[in-house]
Design an enzyme around this catalytic site. Structure first.
Site, mmCIF file in Angstrom:
data_model
loop_
_atom_site.group_PDB
_atom_site.id
_atom_site.type_symbol
_atom_site.label_atom_id
_atom_site.label_comp_id
_atom_site.label_asym_id
_atom_site.label_seq_id
_atom_site.Cartn_x
_atom_site.Cartn_y
_atom_site.Cartn_z
ATOM 1 N N ARG A 230 56.965 65.250 41.481
ATOM 2 C CA ARG A 230 55.659 65.434 40.844
ATOM 3 C C ARG A 230 55.346 66.912 40.596
ATOM 4 O O ARG A 230 54.738 67.262 39.596
ATOM 5 C CB ARG A 230 54.592 64.814 41.757
ATOM 6 C CG ARG A 230 53.268 64.575 41.082
ATOM 7 C CD ARG A 230 52.215 64.081 42.060
ATOM 8 N NE ARG A 230 52.539 62.830 42.724
ATOM 9 C CZ ARG A 230 52.408 61.627 42.203
ATOM 10 N NH1 ARG A 230 51.952 61.500 40.977
ATOM 11 N NH2 ARG A 230 52.706 60.551 42.870
ATOM 12 N N MET B 131 48.937 58.053 32.138
ATOM 13 C CA MET B 131 49.232 57.156 33.256
ATOM 14 C C MET B 131 50.024 57.809 34.382
ATOM 15 O O MET B 131 50.657 57.124 35.172
ATOM 16 C CB MET B 131 49.990 55.925 32.731
ATOM 17 C CG MET B 131 49.208 55.122 31.735
ATOM 18 S SD MET B 131 47.613 54.584 32.411
ATOM 19 C CE MET B 131 47.050 53.510 31.096
ATOM 20 N N ILE C 201 49.940 60.589 37.637
ATOM 21 C CA ILE C 201 49.098 61.406 38.516
ATOM 22 C C ILE C 201 49.782 62.765 38.696
ATOM 23 O O ILE C 201 50.971 62.839 39.037
ATOM 24 C CB ILE C 201 48.866 60.700 39.871
ATOM 25 C CG1 ILE C 201 48.082 59.392 39.639
ATOM 26 C CG2 ILE C 201 48.089 61.608 40.827
ATOM 27 C CD1 ILE C 201 47.868 58.563 40.889
ATOM 28 N N LEU C 202 49.032 63.829 38.442
ATOM 29 C CA LEU C 202 49.572 65.194 38.584
ATOM 30 C C LEU C 202 49.111 65.760 39.930
ATOM 31 O O LEU C 202 48.157 65.256 40.525
ATOM 32 C CB LEU C 202 49.068 66.066 37.425
ATOM 33 C CG LEU C 202 49.433 65.555 36.029
ATOM 34 C CD1 LEU C 202 48.771 66.410 34.950
ATOM 35 C CD2 LEU C 202 50.944 65.517 35.820
ATOM 36 N N ASN D 201 38.643 62.724 32.336
ATOM 37 C CA ASN D 201 39.436 61.497 32.264
ATOM 38 C C ASN D 201 38.529 60.346 31.877
ATOM 39 O O ASN D 201 37.378 60.295 32.302
ATOM 40 C CB ASN D 201 40.037 61.219 33.650
ATOM 41 C CG ASN D 201 40.776 59.899 33.724
ATOM 42 O OD1 ASN D 201 41.613 59.589 32.861
ATOM 43 N ND2 ASN D 201 40.487 59.096 34.739
ATOM 44 N N HIS E 176 38.113 56.388 32.403
ATOM 45 C CA HIS E 176 38.588 55.312 33.279
ATOM 46 C C HIS E 176 37.912 54.001 32.866
ATOM 47 O O HIS E 176 36.695 53.977 32.657
ATOM 48 C CB HIS E 176 38.267 55.639 34.746
ATOM 49 C CG HIS E 176 38.801 54.598 35.667
ATOM 50 N ND1 HIS E 176 40.146 54.505 35.990
ATOM 51 C CD2 HIS E 176 38.192 53.565 36.293
ATOM 52 C CE1 HIS E 176 40.328 53.470 36.785
ATOM 53 N NE2 HIS E 176 39.163 52.883 36.987
ATOM 54 N N GLU F 245 41.180 67.057 42.467
ATOM 55 C CA GLU F 245 42.424 66.721 43.168
ATOM 56 C C GLU F 245 42.463 65.254 43.585
ATOM 57 O O GLU F 245 43.538 64.677 43.717
ATOM 58 C CB GLU F 245 42.587 67.616 44.394
ATOM 59 C CG GLU F 245 43.217 68.936 44.024
ATOM 60 C CD GLU F 245 43.438 69.841 45.211
ATOM 61 O OE1 GLU F 245 43.796 69.344 46.288
ATOM 62 O OE2 GLU F 245 43.231 71.054 45.041
ATOM 63 N N ASP F 246 41.308 64.652 43.825
ATOM 64 C CA ASP F 246 41.288 63.255 44.263
ATOM 65 C C ASP F 246 41.206 62.340 43.048
ATOM 66 O O ASP F 246 40.322 62.493 42.207
ATOM 67 C CB ASP F 246 40.083 63.009 45.183
ATOM 68 C CG ASP F 246 40.144 63.915 46.404
ATOM 69 O OD1 ASP F 246 41.254 64.111 46.927
ATOM 70 O OD2 ASP F 246 39.081 64.445 46.787
ATOM 71 N N ASP G 172 40.435 59.874 40.340
ATOM 72 C CA ASP G 172 39.238 59.169 39.842
ATOM 73 C C ASP G 172 37.966 59.473 40.631
ATOM 74 O O ASP G 172 37.038 58.659 40.656
ATOM 75 C CB ASP G 172 39.455 57.636 39.834
ATOM 76 C CG ASP G 172 40.538 57.206 38.851
ATOM 77 O OD1 ASP G 172 40.784 57.924 37.870
ATOM 78 O OD2 ASP G 172 41.119 56.121 39.065
#
Ligand code: GAR
Length: 207
Positions: A66, A91, A93-94, A108, A110, A148-149, A151
């Site tokens: 990643r 789709m 996650i970074l 983003n 959602h 960083e978390d 959603d």
């Protein structure tokens, strides 16, 4: 004028909604200048090319880890001189490197009302499957800042619709896209480019 970079992985209907809004003059003080895809076969790339928007593929399948993947996506966005990064059906996650490079500059969309039906594993049709299994009567979409978390960043706009008795995950996905995502995403992007979103802790205010 802000440079808007859009991250995609698939069909790109949210990208199309942004392009259509831009063509109608509804993205104030911003222009989509670059589309970065994690998937070389994403139809979103064709939508970008049809509208003379520069594209770049950073194929997730070419990377084992990643961190290396995130670094290359970050560099593509820095090369594009992005002022705003929009995750539109992205789709992958970074890791934290992306937030360090673009703090409070990424949003983003959602397909649910956060904080319900979100986080790891909740993407695409899985979200609508979970909504139907739960029996909730309302669902919708959320545009939020990326932190960083997964959603969990400050919410910018949400829109709700009713869940119908005969909905399938496909019919629900279609209505959430048409009635929620394609409306609130361009709106949030324009508000950002106009400098009208104030972040206070984990909340936002539209000014
Ligand atoms: C959209 O419904 C978007 O909200 C969702 O995937 C779809 C992509 O469609 N994103 C996620 O689930 C991310 N957690 P699109 O490629 O046609 O815009």
């Amino acid at each position: 004028m802000m440079n808007i970079a859009v991250l995609v992985s698939g069909g790109g209907t949210n990208l199309q909604a942004l392009i259509d809004a831009q063509n109608r003059g509804e993205i104030k003080n911003g222009k989509i200048t670059c589309v970065v895809s994690s998937n070389p076969d994403a139809y979103a790339l064709e939508r970008a090319e049809n509208n003379n928007i520069a594209t770049k593929i950073v194929n997730r399948k070419d990377y084992d880890d990643r961190a290396a993947y995130t670094a290359d996506v970050r560099d593509a966005l820095l090369d594009a001189k992005a002022d705003l990064v929009v995750y539109a059906g992205f789709m992958t996650i970074l890791d934290e490197q992306i937030v360090e490079a673009f703090p409070n500059k990424m949003m983003n969309v959602h397909p649910a009302l956060i904080p319900s039906f979100c986080g790891k594993g909740f993407y695409g049709l899985h979200v609508h499957d979970a909504v139907l299994a739960s029996g909730v009567k309302l669902t919708g979409a959320t545009v939020h800042f990326v932190t960083e978390d997964c959603d969990a960043g400050p919410i910018i706009i949400q829109k709700a619709i009713d869940v119908k008795n005969d909905d399938t995950s496909q019919t629900l996905q279609k209505r959430v896209m048409e009635e929620c995502e394609w409306k609130i995403l361009p709106k949030a992007v324009s508000l950002f480019c106009e400098g009208r979103i104030k972040i206070i802790g984990n909340k936002t205010e539209i000014i």
